[in-house]
Design a protein around this motif. Structure first.
Motif, PDB file in Angstrom:
ATOM      1  N   ALA A  30      -8.172   1.339   9.882  1.00  0.00           N
ATOM      2  CA  ALA A  30      -8.561   0.690   8.627  1.00  0.00           C
ATOM      3  C   ALA A  30      -9.467   1.591   7.807  1.00  0.00           C
ATOM      4  CB  ALA A  30      -9.247  -0.639   8.925  1.00  0.00           C
ATOM      5  N   ARG A  31     -10.474   2.191   8.456  1.00  0.00           N
ATOM      6  CA  ARG A  31     -11.369   3.094   7.731  1.00  0.00           C
ATOM      7  C   ARG A  31     -10.620   4.303   7.179  1.00  0.00           C
ATOM      8  NH1 ARG A  31     -16.353   3.193  12.097  1.00  0.00           N
ATOM      9  NH2 ARG A  31     -17.008   1.015  11.821  1.00  0.00           N
ATOM     10  N   LEU A  87      -9.409   6.180  -1.427  1.00  0.00           N
ATOM     11  CA  LEU A  87     -10.523   6.531  -2.302  1.00  0.00           C
ATOM     12  C   LEU A  87     -10.550   8.042  -2.573  1.00  0.00           C
ATOM     13  CD1 LEU A  87     -13.054   5.655  -3.831  1.00  0.00           C
ATOM     14  CD2 LEU A  87     -14.350   5.885  -1.698  1.00  0.00           C
ATOM     15  N   SER A 128       0.633   4.006  -2.968  1.00  0.00           N
ATOM     16  CA  SER A 128       0.184   5.363  -2.650  1.00  0.00           C
ATOM     17  C   SER A 128       1.260   6.382  -3.005  1.00  0.00           C
ATOM     18  CB  SER A 128      -0.176   5.471  -1.166  1.00  0.00           C
ATOM     19  OG  SER A 128       0.949   5.243  -0.341  1.00  0.00           O
ATOM     20  N   PHE A 166      -7.617  -6.127   4.701  1.00  0.00           N
ATOM     21  CA  PHE A 166      -8.610  -6.071   5.764  1.00  0.00           C
ATOM     22  C   PHE A 166      -9.584  -7.263   5.685  1.00  0.00           C
ATOM     23  CE2 PHE A 166      -7.771  -1.324   5.242  1.00  0.00           C
ATOM     24  CZ  PHE A 166      -6.740  -1.367   6.159  1.00  0.00           C
ATOM     25  N   ALA A 225      -5.697  -2.762   0.046  1.00  0.00           N
ATOM     26  CA  ALA A 225      -6.247  -2.529   1.386  1.00  0.00           C
ATOM     27  C   ALA A 225      -7.456  -3.425   1.641  1.00  0.00           C
ATOM     28  CB  ALA A 225      -6.631  -1.054   1.539  1.00  0.00           C
ATOM     29  N   ALA A 226      -8.343  -3.536   0.649  1.00  0.00           N
ATOM     30  CA  ALA A 226      -9.519  -4.403   0.800  1.00  0.00           C
ATOM     31  C   ALA A 226      -9.095  -5.854   1.011  1.00  0.00           C
ATOM     32  CB  ALA A 226     -10.407  -4.276  -0.437  1.00  0.00           C
ATOM     33  N   MET A 260       0.834  -1.203   0.000  1.00  0.00           N
ATOM     34  CA  MET A 260       0.000   0.000   0.000  1.00  0.00           C
ATOM     35  C   MET A 260       0.869   1.254   0.000  1.00  0.00           C
ATOM     36  SD  MET A 260      -3.155  -0.732   2.606  1.00  0.00           S
ATOM     37  CE  MET A 260      -2.843  -2.265   3.471  1.00  0.00           C
ATOM     38  N   VAL A 319      -8.724   3.189   3.948  1.00  0.00           N
ATOM     39  CA  VAL A 319      -9.642   2.973   2.823  1.00  0.00           C
ATOM     40  C   VAL A 319     -10.207   4.296   2.324  1.00  0.00           C
ATOM     41  CG1 VAL A 319     -11.890   2.009   2.200  1.00  0.00           C
ATOM     42  CG2 VAL A 319     -10.254   0.615   3.464  1.00  0.00           C
ATOM     43  N   LEU A 378      -6.114   0.784  -3.019  1.00  0.00           N
ATOM     44  CA  LEU A 378      -7.388   0.505  -2.354  1.00  0.00           C
ATOM     45  C   LEU A 378      -7.741  -0.983  -2.458  1.00  0.00           C
ATOM     46  CD1 LEU A 378      -9.896   1.649  -0.929  1.00  0.00           C
ATOM     47  CD2 LEU A 378     -10.873   2.119  -3.186  1.00  0.00           C
TER      48      LEU A 378
END
Length: 382
Positions: free
Chosen positions: A264-265, A272, A211, A375, A371-372, A207, A268, A368
């Motif tokens: 985590a939120r 996005l 990024s 998690f 990340a999905a 990630m 994500v 993203l």
């Protein structure tokens, strides 16, 4: 907690200034060393490669030291490297000095992040890590412009002497303000290396790469993009970069607060947001000043991501975090180099400056997706 973090902020300000100030001094270095601009520009790339591939070896070397002593030793390497830069008689010596300086970068931020997380209460760990990186953003907003102006007025050697002096101040602050009872890292190299094989550690690093590549695939070419597509003058490009730097600073502080609530939120939502903002940047480019406003939000989103990713690596490598945290800094720098290369390759293929943000958005969406995946694995394993 505040005074030890202040020492780490001063050190990160010095390191960030040293890394990026050379960009504004490339023409002077090329002239004084009688080399081409591209060859002088390789001094920037050599530093990034040193961070990515050299810092982990230095982190291993100091990994068994008490962390306060390790940070002092790393800043000693930093001061030595900048002193060698100031004294460099020729290009080859300067190149070697930049590599020496870079070795301390990733290891310092890696171990410094671990120290910050240990000093903070559990509910404020990400904020503490974010403050370590605050010095890096302040370096871009304040240190780099000031260092460039000093170098142009008094010669580039003066800039490196001043940066070395700031490094000495940081060493004194670390010696005085950091607790003496900070524990040492893992006593066994095998522990450190084994943890690098953990899926969550590797996915967090991926990630970081994606990024950072998303950022530099666009940001590397932001000046000609704003001038040719947005019709902005060089003065307004400078203003845009200042606005972007302010966004980075705000995002660093925001990311720490959000990650302490729900890491985590935050990861994500931020990935996005980066993708959406880059699509918005493409739409805003022809309108010049509107693009500058979008850049403020983009800068904020970019640095909101740093502390939650760094804290995630520390959490999943908690048995022996020094090496993993350092390599994660190398992952960011690897993304820097890879993103710049991808952006250049896209331009060479003829996609045009206005469509370049779409490449950055695609890389953010790839992050993203990772990340999905990460998690999702975490939820299935409880």
């Amino acid at each position: 907690m505040k005074l030890p973090l202040l020492a780490l902020i001063v050190a990160s300000f010095a390191i960030g200034t040293s890394e990026f100030v050379i960009v504004g001094l490339v023409p002077d270095l090329a002239r004084d060393f009688s080399v081409s601009i591209p060859r002088a520009g390789f001094l920037v790339s050599a530093y990034a490669l040193g961070v990515s591939f050299g810092s982990p070896f230095l982190a291993v070397l100091v990994g068994r030291w008490p962390r306060r002593a390790a940070l002092l030793g790393l800043m000693g390497v930093f001061v030595l490297g900048n002193t060698l830069c100031a004294l460099a008689p020729g290009y080859d010596t300067m190149l070697a000095a930049r590599v020496v300086t870079s070795l301390s970068h990733g290891a310092f931020f890696g171990i410094g992040s671990v120290v910050a997380a240990e000093l903070a209460p559990r509910e404020k760990r990400a904020r503490a890590v974010a403050l370590v990186f605050l010095g890096l953003t302040l370096a871009n907003v304040l240190g780099v412009p000031a260092g460039t102006i000093l170098g142009q007025a008094a010669g580039w050697r003066a800039t490196f002497w001043v940066v070395a002096a700031i490094g000495l101040v940081a060493m004194a602050a670390i010696a005085l303000l950091l607790p003496r009872d900070l524990r040492a890292g893992s006593a066994r190299l095998l522990n450190e290396v084994r943890i690098l094989g953990r899926s969550q550690v590797l996915l967090a690093m991926l990630m970081a790469v994606l990024s950072s590549a998303s950022l530099f695939s666009v940001f590397t070419y932001i000046a000609p993009m704003l001038e040719r597509v947005g019709g902005l003058s060089p003065h307004w490009v400078s203003v845009a970069l200042l606005v972007f730097g302010a966004g980075l600073t705000a995002g660093g502080l925001l990311g720490g607060r959000l990650a302490d609530r729900h890491a985590a939120r935050t990861i994500v939502a931020t990935l996005l947001a980066i993708a959406v903002l880059l699509v918005a940047l493409r739409a805003a480019l022809p309108f010049g000043l509107l693009a500058v406003l979008v850049m403020a939000g983009w800068g904020m989103a970019v640095f909101t991501l740093v502390s939650p990713l760094q804290t995630r690596v520390i959490d999943h490598a908690r048995d022996a975090p020094n090496l993993a945290s350092t390599i994660n800094q190398g992952a960011f720098n690897l993304g820097n180099a890879g993103g710049a290369w991808l952006g250049g390759a896209a331009l060479g293929a003829g996609i045009g400056y206005r469509s370049l943000p779409l490449l950055g958005a695609a890389l953010a969406l790839a992050g993203l997706a990772v990340a999905a995946w990460a998690f999702g694995l975490e939820r299935r394993r409880g």
